[in-house]
Write a protein that holds these residues in place. Sequence first.
Motif, PDB file in Angstrom:
ATOM      1  N   UNK A 104     -24.043 -47.216  21.905  1.00 60.84           N
ATOM      2  CA  UNK A 104     -24.786 -46.482  20.878  1.00 60.84           C
ATOM      3  C   UNK A 104     -25.118 -45.076  21.382  1.00 60.84           C
ATOM      4  N   UNK A 105     -25.569 -44.974  22.649  1.00 54.89           N
ATOM      5  CA  UNK A 105     -25.870 -43.656  23.222  1.00 54.89           C
ATOM      6  C   UNK A 105     -24.618 -42.784  23.260  1.00 54.89           C
ATOM      7  N   UNK A 106     -23.494 -43.376  23.663  1.00 54.42           N
ATOM      8  CA  UNK A 106     -22.248 -42.627  23.698  1.00 54.42           C
ATOM      9  C   UNK A 106     -21.846 -42.179  22.296  1.00 54.42           C
ATOM     10  N   UNK A 107     -21.998 -43.060  21.309  1.00 58.91           N
ATOM     11  CA  UNK A 107     -21.660 -42.711  19.933  1.00 58.91           C
ATOM     12  C   UNK A 107     -22.557 -41.592  19.426  1.00 58.91           C
ATOM     13  N   UNK A 108     -23.850 -41.647  19.759  1.00 61.72           N
ATOM     14  CA  UNK A 108     -24.761 -40.577  19.336  1.00 61.72           C
ATOM     15  C   UNK A 108     -24.390 -39.239  19.963  1.00 61.72           C
ATOM     16  N   UNK A 109     -23.988 -39.260  21.229  1.00 63.51           N
ATOM     17  CA  UNK A 109     -23.572 -38.032  21.905  1.00 63.51           C
ATOM     18  C   UNK A 109     -22.323 -37.457  21.240  1.00 63.51           C
ATOM     19  N   UNK A 110     -21.371 -38.347  20.937  1.00 63.48           N
ATOM     20  CA  UNK A 110     -20.137 -37.887  20.303  1.00 63.48           C
ATOM     21  C   UNK A 110     -20.396 -37.347  18.902  1.00 63.48           C
ATOM     22  N   UNK A 111     -21.314 -37.976  18.164  1.00 63.68           N
ATOM     23  CA  UNK A 111     -21.660 -37.475  16.840  1.00 63.68           C
ATOM     24  C   UNK A 111     -22.327 -36.120  16.935  1.00 63.68           C
ATOM     25  N   UNK A 112     -23.168 -35.937  17.965  1.00 64.64           N
ATOM     26  CA  UNK A 112     -23.840 -34.649  18.136  1.00 64.64           C
ATOM     27  C   UNK A 112     -22.811 -33.545  18.442  1.00 64.64           C
ATOM     28  N   UNK A 113     -21.709 -33.911  19.096  1.00 65.19           N
ATOM     29  CA  UNK A 113     -20.681 -32.925  19.395  1.00 65.19           C
ATOM     30  C   UNK A 113     -19.717 -32.759  18.224  1.00 65.19           C
ATOM     31  N   UNK A 114     -19.853 -33.583  17.198  1.00 62.06           N
ATOM     32  CA  UNK A 114     -19.007 -33.452  16.029  1.00 62.06           C
ATOM     33  C   UNK A 114     -17.732 -34.254  16.094  1.00 62.06           C
ATOM     34  N   UNK A 115     -17.697 -35.206  16.989  1.00 61.62           N
ATOM     35  CA  UNK A 115     -16.490 -36.034  17.125  1.00 61.62           C
ATOM     36  C   UNK A 115     -16.717 -37.361  16.438  1.00 61.62           C
TER      37      UNK A 115
END
Length: 115
Positions: A104-115
């Motif tokens: 979930x943390x990794x997904x949130x980071x990727x969403x914040x980067x626009x991926x």
Amino acid sequence: MGFFSRFTPIVAYRDLRLFLSQRRPYELVFLVAALGVTSFLIYAFMKDSYVEQEYRPKIIYVEQWPADRTDAQIVAQQRIDAPIKAKALAEQKAREDAQRASFKRLDDKLKAMGI
């Protein structure tokens, strides 16, 4: 050994200064950029080289029970085994929750980067 006898850190430093003094400014900028990219890649590969421990299956041996067991013996054994099974299930759920949280943390980071 004649080559190494002439090598000293002071001479190497002077040679480096002489080499860098004869370079143009844009060459030094590209040198620093090349060193930075190379250093970043080496750091990334070192950080990514974490290897998990080898998976070793947990072997569970089946107990042999007589075919003429009574229901009371079966219930008594289930009472003995229930806390062990509950503890194992709780540990598995905790591991799954931790893994789910990391994803979930990794997904949130990727969403914040626009991926």
